[in-house]
Design a protein around this motif. Structure first.
Motif, PDB file in Angstrom:
ATOM      1  N   UNK A  29       0.821  -1.215   0.000  1.00 21.57           N
ATOM      2  CA  UNK A  29       0.000   0.000   0.000  1.00 21.57           C
ATOM      3  C   UNK A  29       0.854   1.264   0.000  1.00 21.57           C
ATOM      4  N   UNK A  30       2.177   1.104   0.154  1.00 22.09           N
ATOM      5  CA  UNK A  30       3.069   2.256   0.089  1.00 22.09           C
ATOM      6  C   UNK A  30       3.822   2.571   1.360  1.00 22.09           C
ATOM      7  N   UNK A  31       3.733   1.712   2.363  1.00 24.44           N
ATOM      8  CA  UNK A  31       4.451   1.958   3.618  1.00 24.44           C
ATOM      9  C   UNK A  31       5.914   1.571   3.444  1.00 24.44           C
ATOM     10  N   UNK A  32       6.750   2.571   3.231  1.00 31.71           N
ATOM     11  CA  UNK A  32       8.189   2.332   3.100  1.00 31.71           C
ATOM     12  C   UNK A  32       8.852   2.558   4.460  1.00 31.71           C
ATOM     13  N   UNK A  33      10.148   2.405   4.524  1.00 32.06           N
ATOM     14  CA  UNK A  33      10.850   2.489   5.804  1.00 32.06           C
ATOM     15  C   UNK A  33      10.767   3.878   6.430  1.00 32.06           C
ATOM     16  N   UNK A  34      10.817   4.914   5.639  1.00 28.69           N
ATOM     17  CA  UNK A  34      10.727   6.281   6.173  1.00 28.69           C
ATOM     18  C   UNK A  34       9.353   6.515   6.784  1.00 28.69           C
ATOM     19  N   UNK A  35       8.317   6.131   6.066  1.00 28.30           N
ATOM     20  CA  UNK A  35       6.953   6.291   6.596  1.00 28.30           C
ATOM     21  C   UNK A  35       6.746   5.423   7.829  1.00 28.30           C
ATOM     22  N   UNK A  36       7.305   4.228   7.830  1.00 24.55           N
ATOM     23  CA  UNK A  36       7.185   3.340   8.989  1.00 24.55           C
ATOM     24  C   UNK A  36       7.858   3.958  10.210  1.00 24.55           C
ATOM     25  N   UNK A  37       9.024   4.575  10.022  1.00 23.08           N
ATOM     26  CA  UNK A  37       9.707   5.244  11.136  1.00 23.08           C
ATOM     27  C   UNK A  37       8.862   6.401  11.658  1.00 23.08           C
ATOM     28  N   UNK A  38       8.258   7.172  10.757  1.00 27.11           N
ATOM     29  CA  UNK A  38       7.399   8.279  11.178  1.00 27.11           C
ATOM     30  C   UNK A  38       6.183   7.770  11.950  1.00 27.11           C
ATOM     31  N   UNK A  39       5.613   6.689  11.479  1.00 28.13           N
ATOM     32  CA  UNK A  39       4.459   6.099  12.143  1.00 28.13           C
ATOM     33  C   UNK A  39       4.843   5.580  13.530  1.00 28.13           C
ATOM     34  N   UNK A  40       5.970   4.907  13.629  1.00 33.08           N
ATOM     35  CA  UNK A  40       6.446   4.404  14.921  1.00 33.08           C
ATOM     36  C   UNK A  40       6.700   5.553  15.889  1.00 33.08           C
ATOM     37  N   UNK A  41       7.240   6.653  15.401  1.00 26.89           N
ATOM     38  CA  UNK A  41       7.479   7.824  16.252  1.00 26.89           C
ATOM     39  C   UNK A  41       6.167   8.414  16.756  1.00 26.89           C
ATOM     40  N   UNK A  42       5.192   8.478  15.877  1.00 27.09           N
ATOM     41  CA  UNK A  42       3.871   8.982  16.262  1.00 27.09           C
ATOM     42  C   UNK A  42       3.273   8.115  17.359  1.00 27.09           C
ATOM     43  N   UNK A  43       3.337   6.799  17.188  1.00 24.87           N
ATOM     44  CA  UNK A  43       2.779   5.903  18.191  1.00 24.87           C
ATOM     45  C   UNK A  43       3.537   5.983  19.506  1.00 24.87           C
ATOM     46  N   UNK A  44       4.851   6.179  19.435  1.00 21.62           N
ATOM     47  CA  UNK A  44       5.637   6.340  20.661  1.00 21.62           C
ATOM     48  C   UNK A  44       5.188   7.585  21.413  1.00 21.62           C
ATOM     49  N   UNK A  45       4.969   8.680  20.684  1.00 20.26           N
ATOM     50  CA  UNK A  45       4.500   9.921  21.304  1.00 20.26           C
ATOM     51  C   UNK A  45       3.141   9.736  21.971  1.00 20.26           C
ATOM     52  N   UNK A  46       2.301   8.896  21.397  1.00 18.12           N
ATOM     53  CA  UNK A  46       0.955   8.645  21.932  1.00 18.12           C
ATOM     54  C   UNK A  46       0.934   7.553  23.001  1.00 18.12           C
ATOM     55  N   UNK A  47       2.071   6.935  23.234  1.00 17.37           N
ATOM     56  CA  UNK A  47       2.141   5.896  24.249  1.00 17.37           C
ATOM     57  C   UNK A  47       1.637   4.539  23.802  1.00 17.37           C
ATOM     58  N   UNK A  48       1.507   4.338  22.488  1.00 16.56           N
ATOM     59  CA  UNK A  48       1.091   3.025  21.987  1.00 16.56           C
ATOM     60  C   UNK A  48       2.298   2.100  21.959  1.00 16.56           C
ATOM     61  N   UNK A  49       2.137   0.867  22.425  1.00 14.43           N
ATOM     62  CA  UNK A  49       3.272  -0.050  22.516  1.00 14.43           C
ATOM     63  C   UNK A  49       3.590  -0.752  21.189  1.00 14.43           C
ATOM     64  N   UNK A  50       3.783   0.036  20.147  1.00 11.19           N
ATOM     65  CA  UNK A  50       4.180  -0.486  18.842  1.00 11.19           C
ATOM     66  C   UNK A  50       5.408   0.277  18.381  1.00 11.19           C
ATOM     67  N   UNK A  51       6.331  -0.416  17.717  1.00  7.09           N
ATOM     68  CA  UNK A  51       7.532   0.267  17.249  1.00  7.09           C
ATOM     69  C   UNK A  51       7.848  -0.118  15.805  1.00  7.09           C
ATOM     70  N   UNK A  52       8.965   0.386  15.320  1.00  6.24           N
ATOM     71  CA  UNK A  52       9.366   0.180  13.934  1.00  6.24           C
ATOM     72  C   UNK A  52       9.455  -1.305  13.577  1.00  6.24           C
TER      73      UNK A  52
END
Length: 75
Positions: A29-52
């Motif tokens: 669907x288009x999730x590359x490594x850069x977008x995945x890192x951004x998504x993981x950072x967002x979830x870390x900021x929100x306290x969701x226990x998911x990472x890269x």
């Protein structure tokens, strides 16, 4: 929580949340490594226990949801 994950992933992929199939491969669907890192950072900021690394393990939105539910339940 599924709606939150769907909205976050859709925003990173620049698509409408309704266009994101829960069983579609996120890399296809288009999730590359850069977008995945951004998504993981967002979830870390929100306290969701998911990472890269989780985005490599769980290839679909449905798999991410299961992983998140397991972590939140302490499994």
């Amino acid at each position: 929580m599924t709606d939150t994950l769907r909205a976050d992933v859709a925003e990173i992929l620049e698509i409408a949340p309704g266009d994101l199939d829960a069983d579609a491969n996120l890399m296809d669907a288009g999730l590359d490594s850069i977008r995945a890192m951004n998504l993981a950072s967002l979830w870390e900021e929100r306290g969701l226990p998911l990472d890269f690394a989780d985005l490599g393990e769980a290839q679909t939105l449905a798999e991410l949801q299961v992983l998140l539910e397991q972590r939140q339940a302490g499994v």
